[in-house]
Write a protein that holds these residues in place. Sequence first.
Motif, short mmCIF file in Angstrom:
data_model
loop_
_atom_site.label_atom_id
_atom_site.label_comp_id
_atom_site.label_asym_id
_atom_site.label_seq_id
_atom_site.Cartn_x
_atom_site.Cartn_y
_atom_site.Cartn_z
N GLU A 1 0.85 -1.17 0.00
CA GLU A 1 0.00 0.00 0.00
C GLU A 1 0.89 1.23 0.00
O GLU A 1 1.66 1.45 0.94
N CYS A 2 0.82 2.01 -1.06
CA CYS A 2 1.68 3.18 -1.20
C CYS A 2 1.31 4.23 -0.16
O CYS A 2 0.15 4.63 -0.05
N LEU A 3 2.30 4.68 0.59
CA LEU A 3 2.08 5.69 1.62
C LEU A 3 1.77 7.06 1.02
O LEU A 3 1.24 7.94 1.71
N LYS A 4 2.05 7.25 -0.27
CA LYS A 4 1.83 8.54 -0.90
C LYS A 4 0.49 8.59 -1.64
O LYS A 4 -0.33 9.47 -1.40
N CYS A 5 0.26 7.62 -2.55
CA CYS A 5 -0.96 7.69 -3.37
C CYS A 5 -2.05 6.74 -2.89
O CYS A 5 -3.18 6.81 -3.35
N GLY A 6 -1.70 5.82 -1.96
CA GLY A 6 -2.70 4.92 -1.39
C GLY A 6 -3.01 3.70 -2.23
O GLY A 6 -3.88 2.90 -1.87
N LYS A 7 -2.32 3.49 -3.35
CA LYS A 7 -2.59 2.35 -4.22
C LYS A 7 -2.28 1.05 -3.48
O LYS A 7 -1.24 0.91 -2.84
N GLN A 8 -3.21 0.08 -3.57
CA GLN A 8 -3.05 -1.22 -2.92
C GLN A 8 -2.92 -2.31 -3.99
O GLN A 8 -3.74 -2.39 -4.90
N LEU A 9 -1.88 -3.13 -3.85
CA LEU A 9 -1.62 -4.21 -4.79
C LEU A 9 -1.05 -5.39 -4.03
O LEU A 9 -0.54 -5.24 -2.91
N HIS A 10 -1.09 -6.56 -4.64
CA HIS A 10 -0.32 -7.68 -4.10
C HIS A 10 1.16 -7.32 -4.24
O HIS A 10 1.60 -6.83 -5.29
N ALA A 11 1.94 -7.53 -3.20
CA ALA A 11 3.32 -7.05 -3.17
C ALA A 11 4.17 -7.64 -4.30
O ALA A 11 4.98 -6.93 -4.92
N ASP A 12 4.00 -8.94 -4.58
CA ASP A 12 4.80 -9.57 -5.64
C ASP A 12 4.36 -9.08 -7.02
O ASP A 12 5.18 -8.95 -7.93
N TYR A 13 3.07 -8.83 -7.18
CA TYR A 13 2.57 -8.29 -8.44
C TYR A 13 3.13 -6.89 -8.67
O TYR A 13 3.55 -6.54 -9.77
N ASN A 14 3.17 -6.09 -7.61
CA ASN A 14 3.76 -4.75 -7.70
C ASN A 14 5.23 -4.84 -8.10
O ASN A 14 5.69 -4.07 -8.95
N ALA A 15 5.97 -5.79 -7.51
CA ALA A 15 7.38 -5.94 -7.84
C ALA A 15 7.57 -6.35 -9.29
O ALA A 15 8.48 -5.86 -9.98
N ALA A 16 6.70 -7.25 -9.80
CA ALA A 16 6.81 -7.69 -11.19
C ALA A 16 6.60 -6.51 -12.14
O ALA A 16 7.29 -6.39 -13.17
N ARG A 17 5.64 -5.64 -11.83
CA ARG A 17 5.41 -4.45 -12.65
C ARG A 17 6.65 -3.57 -12.67
O ARG A 17 7.04 -3.03 -13.72
N ASN A 18 7.30 -3.41 -11.51
CA ASN A 18 8.50 -2.58 -11.44
C ASN A 18 9.67 -3.18 -12.21
O ASN A 18 10.48 -2.46 -12.79
N ILE A 19 9.76 -4.52 -12.21
CA ILE A 19 10.84 -5.19 -12.94
C ILE A 19 10.69 -4.94 -14.44
O ILE A 19 11.66 -4.63 -15.14
N GLY A 20 9.45 -5.05 -14.95
CA GLY A 20 9.22 -4.74 -16.35
C GLY A 20 9.51 -3.29 -16.67
O GLY A 20 10.14 -2.96 -17.68
N TRP A 21 9.06 -2.38 -15.79
CA TRP A 21 9.29 -0.95 -15.97
C TRP A 21 10.78 -0.64 -15.96
O TRP A 21 11.26 0.20 -16.72
N ARG A 22 11.54 -1.35 -15.11
CA ARG A 22 12.99 -1.11 -15.00
C ARG A 22 13.69 -1.44 -16.33
O ARG A 22 14.63 -0.73 -16.74
N LEU A 23 13.26 -2.49 -17.02
CA LEU A 23 13.87 -2.84 -18.30
C LEU A 23 13.56 -1.77 -19.35
O LEU A 23 14.44 -1.36 -20.13
#
Length: 371
Positions: A302-324
């Motif tokens: 849960e983002c402390l800034k925007c409040g977005k709630q996601l499954h933590a591993d799903y959030n990490a997978a999105r960031n890994i794709g974004w990082r590439l």
Amino acid sequence: MVTDKQDLNAATYDDVRENTGLHSDHVQSARSLAADPLSNCQNRLFDGGNASEPTFRGTVVVYGTRTITYNDDHCTIATVDGRIRAEYITPEDSEGTPFEEYWECNEWERKEATLHKRDGEYYLHIAVEKEPATDASTVENGAVLGVDLNVDGYLAVTSTGAFLGNADYLNHKRDEYERRRGRLQQTGTRSAHLTIQSLGDTFARWSEDYLHRVSKAIVRESRRHDCPATAFENLENIRKRISNALKFQQWAFRTILEYTEYKAEEDGILVDTVQPAYTSQRCSHGKCGFTHEDNRDGDEFECLKCGKQLHADYNAARNIGWRLVQYWLKSGAGRANCRVALKSGMLNANGEFTSATSRGQSGSPLTSQPL
């Protein structure tokens, strides 16, 4: 302890060749077979653990292109008594079998093989390969699938919301095998030793098959979302992040990556790795990107800034794709139109989101795929 293959070759090649009469390729294969477990033993000793001298049963022979020749109904293989002819035994009806898909299809080229002996019968395991449909190195546009690998919970989670495999189950099977092996080692009899070898072979085949299915599901997810590229965390960083006690998980991660690479190559899908720093702490929602260790609590994000709630591993997978995608833009690789594939649409490098519906597609829900 000598682990370098070139040093081992210089120290052993002439003696082994003279004493065994093996073909030169077989001598080099035996050297490679010895070098890898020696290196693993060395790593365990450096980490303060215990390691015993590796032993081999000698039931597997590796054949390269110089030591095996394939024909339609037989092959010829090199032995210490010269080349011999071996007839194939294949199914009378190959429909729906790997023989139909790989053996009888001219698109696949037969490569290296391993010869196995079980219960007096010989089995030839042949690696086949074909040219990828497209040159993966020229991927310039399209979607990137991010993949997060885990030591517990789901084994792999994709940026498109697919939850694949069960790391806890894989670890349970490993622990169960280790307990049985430990009890048999205490017995110390020859029968117990043979049982340990049989258990080890059974577990190795099971775990490799399980990881094959996970990697196949990852490639299937890439194809389903038309992703010409798939991103994983850099495995070197994973090894630093998890403890030395989790060598099995490190092997599993490396195996999933290797299996995914060669399966993806067939479809022209590029597999690349990214630095994983803060991928589990960064908010992947739109242009937010707020990063803080308190954003994540176990499986919940849960983002402390925007409040977005996601499954933590799903959030990490999105960031890994974004990082590439970010890496390609900064390196000037010419992939300016690349986007991260999400379960409900696409996210570009600027954090702009395009929903699947607006692109004329239906978004896929978060799915857990049994394996």
